[in-house]
Every structure is written in structure tokens, then in C-alpha cells.
Write a protein that holds these residues in place. Structure first.
Motif, short mmCIF file in Angstrom:
data_model
loop_
_atom_site.label_atom_id
_atom_site.label_comp_id
_atom_site.label_asym_id
_atom_site.label_seq_id
_atom_site.Cartn_x
_atom_site.Cartn_y
_atom_site.Cartn_z
N PHE A 153 -53.00 -67.76 -12.19
CA PHE A 153 -54.46 -66.72 -10.78
C PHE A 153 -54.93 -65.13 -11.66
N MET A 154 -53.99 -65.05 -11.96
CA MET A 154 -54.39 -63.94 -12.98
C MET A 154 -55.62 -63.48 -13.77
N VAL A 155 -55.62 -64.03 -14.63
CA VAL A 155 -56.17 -64.28 -15.90
C VAL A 155 -57.65 -64.93 -15.10
N VAL A 156 -57.91 -65.63 -13.92
CA VAL A 156 -59.76 -66.56 -13.48
C VAL A 156 -60.34 -65.49 -13.55
N VAL A 157 -60.20 -64.05 -12.71
CA VAL A 157 -61.68 -64.27 -12.59
C VAL A 157 -62.15 -63.77 -14.41
N SER A 174 -64.65 -58.45 -25.20
CA SER A 174 -63.37 -58.02 -25.37
C SER A 174 -62.56 -58.17 -24.39
N ILE A 175 -63.72 -58.36 -23.22
CA ILE A 175 -62.20 -58.74 -22.06
C ILE A 175 -61.95 -60.16 -21.93
N TYR A 176 -62.68 -60.36 -22.18
CA TYR A 176 -62.51 -62.28 -22.67
C TYR A 176 -61.13 -62.41 -23.70
N GLU A 177 -61.27 -61.43 -24.88
CA GLU A 177 -60.34 -61.89 -26.13
C GLU A 177 -59.05 -61.66 -25.24
N PHE A 213 -65.90 -65.07 -15.15
CA PHE A 213 -66.85 -64.31 -15.35
C PHE A 213 -67.35 -64.06 -17.20
N SER A 214 -66.48 -63.49 -17.82
CA SER A 214 -66.65 -63.04 -18.82
C SER A 214 -67.17 -63.99 -20.04
N SER A 215 -66.07 -65.60 -19.65
CA SER A 215 -66.73 -66.57 -20.44
C SER A 215 -68.43 -67.02 -20.39
N LEU A 216 -68.51 -67.39 -19.26
CA LEU A 216 -69.99 -67.67 -18.25
C LEU A 216 -70.85 -66.58 -18.94
N PHE A 217 -71.11 -65.31 -17.89
CA PHE A 217 -71.99 -64.78 -18.80
C PHE A 217 -72.29 -64.28 -20.06
N LEU A 218 -71.07 -64.45 -20.97
CA LEU A 218 -70.97 -64.52 -22.20
C LEU A 218 -71.91 -65.71 -23.07
N GLY A 219 -71.64 -67.20 -22.51
CA GLY A 219 -72.31 -68.53 -22.69
C GLY A 219 -73.46 -68.86 -22.30
N VAL A 220 -74.16 -67.72 -21.48
CA VAL A 220 -75.15 -67.68 -20.51
C VAL A 220 -76.57 -67.13 -22.20
N ALA A 221 -75.71 -65.15 -22.07
CA ALA A 221 -76.21 -64.62 -22.34
C ALA A 221 -76.55 -65.17 -24.00
N GLY A 222 -75.34 -65.43 -24.45
CA GLY A 222 -75.75 -66.13 -25.94
C GLY A 222 -76.81 -67.28 -25.89
N LEU A 223 -77.72 -68.22 -24.91
CA LEU A 223 -78.17 -68.90 -25.23
C LEU A 223 -79.64 -68.26 -25.59
N GLY A 224 -79.63 -66.88 -25.52
CA GLY A 224 -81.38 -66.25 -25.32
C GLY A 224 -81.54 -66.97 -27.00
#
Ligand code: ASP
Length: 439
Positions: free
Chosen positions: A69-73, A210-213, A77-88
Motif C-alpha cells: 500500500f505504501m507505494v500506491v500514492v 525519480s519518485i516513480y523509479e 500519481f507519478s505514473s498517471l501525471f507522466l503518462g498524460v504529460a507525455g501525451l504532449g
């Protein structure tokens, strides 16, 4: 999370399976030896079994779950943000980008629907008698009470929509049951970053990368504890509930694996035929290495170079198309994972006796699609998110114990459609752009 044999000779998946077997065998044996008949008075020996199970073993199992659970937030957050940001960059690619996203969303949604249909038809979660089902429910009720009440209330459509938007993002992140709000915020913030000058968002993007990694690395460590965590959780379940629990595990395994095999052999094969014009024989001849790599690494990310190479060398997809679709697909497009999530959530809801309303089932579909997009393409990448979807519909995440022991094989198998779907998407796009695929 390395699947290769370790220094001591056993690979992690083998250790997890051993954990399941040792935990279950000890639990079942103690249950058979000491559990009083239904309604009978507990003996002193049985009470001490319960004391060990509840007071000593379960906390260790819970510790493992908390680590997940600890790594969920941060991951969500990082994976979805980066995914959408990458859609640029996708936007710049115009129709190619649009079609890729359409493919991802359509195939992922279909996969979840297939998963939940299989569970609705075969009802693997109802494989035990009503008395045992009631026992299971009682055992897992615990502190999840409030959430169950919350989840069981069939909310109106409007309320469900309203609940997606969090009033307080920090509050949503802090409450396991409200992760949808966090998902929404991550998507919106990612969308905003597309509209903002890149130099203004660079720092945030790098920070989140970095957080994601780091979280993926932590998840790797947590999975090293899985053999022990799984043994504790399954021991606790079987000691208290007896052998019937293992029946459930078996039925679940058959449903999940059956669904994945059908999805790969029927759905993906048909998609390859219809969208890429490839016969099954030709398609699978070109995919052999890809399938073996996905299965053995259990990771879309680790398989990505092979997916690109398969598309370009085996099928003649231009490098630009493969190089665009695969990196996005490896993180966002996970058909097998989505199917697995649908099967698992509905199965555990069945085990728990929670009848999900139509609205809740649709919520499962939506969350499974989003969390399949948000899951990291590494072994067990979707497990923390699965725990969140369960909580969201009021099913205690502790029930994950029932499926974790057999998850590695399911994980290896679901990674195959995860990557072959990316491949077929690139074949389709190449063909649409007028390229002739290798015969
Ligand atoms: N192992 C999967 C992948 O990398 C993710 C998951 O379903 O856990 O594609």
C-alpha cells in the motif's frame, strides 16, 4: 523482482509458491487437527492456534500488505501525471497519437469486460458452501467495517460522478477509499502541463520520474518479502477457515488463467487478423521470442526492446512507429493486467459475499482501466493498485492473500497480452500509413 534463480538456487516465483504451500499446509493441518466442529466449544489447543494465527502471524502478513500500500500514492500519481504529460508529443503526432490512444482504451476496456463476465458466469468465488462464505466474511470484517458499509451502499450515478472530484487532494491521497480523486487530480495536472511551457514543468517532471523509479525499486524489495508475506497471510486464512479456502484459490487460478489464454488466443489473434491482415500462423511465428521474453521476465518494461525489435525486424513496422507506440504501450497499455484486475476484484467480491451493484461494477471497469494504465510494467506492478480498487468497492484488501500465492504465474501470463496488444497496435498503424508488412 528478478525471476532468475537466486544465489541460493530458487527463483523468487518458486519461493512465493513455496510460501503459499508451506503456509497453507501448516494452516490446514492445524485446522484439521484442532478446530472444533461448527458451533462446538473451542479447546485450549485451538485457542492457542488462534492466538498464534491472530497475534503473531497475521501482523507479519499485514506488514507485507502495508508495504504494498505504501507505494500506491506516489506510483499512481507519478505514473498517471507522466503518462498524460507525455501525451504532449502524441498531440503533435496527430491522428497517429489519437489512434494509439483509442487502441489502448478500447482493448483495455474490452479486456476488463471479458474478465468480469467470466467471473459473473463461472462464479469461482462461490465455490464454497454458504457457511464457509459467511465464516470468511466474518473473519475479514474487522476494521474494514466502515468501508464495507460505504461500499455496499449503492450510490446514485450523480453521487459517484461527484465523488470523483476531490475537495481536498491531500485528503483523497490520505484515504485509501478515495484514490479515484487522486487519479483525477493527476490526470488534470498532467493535462495542464501539456498546455504549459516545457521549461516551467521540467523540474516537476524530473522529480516525478525519480519518485516513480524509486518506488518501482522499493516495490522490488517488497516483492522479495512476498514468499514470507504470502505464507503468513495464507496460514492465517487456512488455519482459521480450513481447506475450503484452497478450493477458492484453485477456482480463481483457473478462471484468471483461462481468461488470459482466451484473450490472447482469440481476441489478440483476431485483432492481428482483422487490423494487420496476418494469419495466426504468421503472427505467432513472428512473436515467438516476444512471447517467451514477456512470459519469462513478467515485465512489459523489460520486454520493450524485444517488442520494438519484433515489430521492426519480424514484421517490417517502420522504426518511428514502433519507437512511438511501444514506450507508451509498455506503460499505458496493459490488456492482460486489466483482465486480471477485473477477474480478481469480482472474484474477491464474490468470496466476500459483496453483491456489487451495476454502478459499482462499472466503477470496477473504470478503475481497472485507469489502474492498468497507472500500473508499472514490472513484475507485480499492478498489485498495489489492485489493493486500492478492492478497497474502493468495500472489499477488504486482506483478501488479496487468496490470490497472491498463485500470482506469479498469472503475472507472467498476463504480461503476454500486455505486449502483444502493443505489437498489433503498431502493425495496424503501419498498415494504415501505407506500409507493407513482411509476409
Ligand atoms: N507484470 C505486468 C507487466 O509488466 C504488470 C502487472 O500486471 O503486474 O506488464
Amino acid at each position: 523482482m528478478d525471476s532468475s534463480p537466486s544465489a541460493r538456487g530458487l527463483s523468487l516465483p518458486t519461493k512465493i509458491l513455496l510460501g503459499l504451500l508451506v503456509g497453507a499446509a501448516t494452516g490446514v493441518a492445524l485446522n484439521l487437527a484442532y478446530a472444533p466442529p461448527l458451533g462446538g466449544a473451542p479447546t485450549a489447543a485451538w485457542q492457542s492456534v488462534l492466538w498464534w494465527a491472530d497475534g503473531v502471524v497475521k501482523p507479519f502478513g499485514d506488514l507485507f500488505l502495508s508495504l504494498l500500500f505504501m507505494v500506491v500514492v506516489p506510483i499512481v500519481f507519478s505514473s498517471l501525471f507522466l503518462g498524460v504529460a507525455g501525451l504532449g508529443s502524441v498531440q503533435k503526432l496527430g491522428s497517429l497519437g489519437g489512434r494509439t490512444l483509442l487502441w489502448f482504451l478500447a482493448t483495455t476496456t474490452f479486456a476488463v469486460l471479458l474478465g468480469i463476465t467470466l467471473v459473473a458466469v463461472f462464479e469461482p468465488g462461490k465455490a464454497v458452501s454458504p457457511e464457509v462464505a459467511e465464516q470468511i466474511k466474518q473473519q475479514y470484517l474487522g476494521d474494514a467495517q466502515a468501508r464495507i458499509a460505504q461500499g455496499a451502499q449503492a450510490k446514485g450515478w450523480m453521487q459517484m460522478l461527484v465523488d470523483i472530484v476531490p475537495r481536498n487532494v491531500v485528503g483523497a491521497a490520505a484515504d485509501n477509499g478515495k484514490v479515484l480523486g487522486l487519479i483525477f487530480f493527476a490526470l488534470i495536472l498532467g493535462a495542464a502541463s501539456i498546455r504549459t511551457a516545457p521549461e516551467r514543468t521540467r523540474v516537476l517532471r524530473e522529480l516525478l520520474e525519480s519518485i516513480y523509479e524509486l518506488c518501482v525499486r522499493v516495490l522490488g524489495w517488497v516483492m522479495q518479502l512476498a514468499p514470507f508475506g504470502v505464507a503468513c497471510l495464507i496460514f492465517h486464512a487456512t488455519a482459521k477457515l480450513g481447506i475450503d479456502v484452497m478450493k477458492l484459490v484453485g477456482f480463481y487460478f483457473l478462471t484468471a488463467m483461462g481468461g488470459l489464454v482466451v484473450y490472447q488466443l482469440v481476441v489478440i489473434t483476431l485483432l492481428a487478423k482483422v487490423f494487420a491482415g496476418l494469419s495466426p500462423g504468421r503472427f505467432y511465428r513472428g512473436c515467438r521470442t516476444l512471447i517467451v521474453t514477456a512470459f519469462s521476465t513478467s515485465s512489459s518494461n523489460a520486454t520493450m526492446p524485444t517488442t520494438i525489435r519484433t515489430a521492426t525486424d519480424e514484421f517490417g513496422v517502420p522504426k518511428e512507429i514502433a519507437g512511438f507506440v511501444m514506450p507508451l504501450g509498455a506503460t499505458m497499455n496493459m490488456n492482460g493486467t486489466a483482465l486480471f484486475e477485473g477477474v480478481s476484484v469480482l472474484f474477491l467480491a464474490q468470496v466476500y459475499g459483496a453483491d456489487l451493484s451495476l454502478g459499482q461494477q462499472l466503477l470496477v471497469v473504470g478503475m481497472a482501466v485507469l489502474t492498468a494504465i497507472g500500473a508499472a510494467g514490472v513484475p507485480g506492478g499492478s498489485l498495489p493498485l489492485l489493493a486500492v480498487v478492492l478497497t474502493q468497492v468495500g472489499v477488504p484488501a486482506e483478501l488479496l492473500a487468496l490470490i497472491l500465492g498463485v500470482d506469479r504465474l498469472v503475472d507472467m501470463t498476463r504480461t503476454i497480452p500486455n505486449v502483444t496488444s502493443d505489437l498489433v497496435c503498431s502493425l495496424w498503424l503501419a498498415r494504415r500509413e501505407g506500409h507493407v508488412l513482411k509476409a
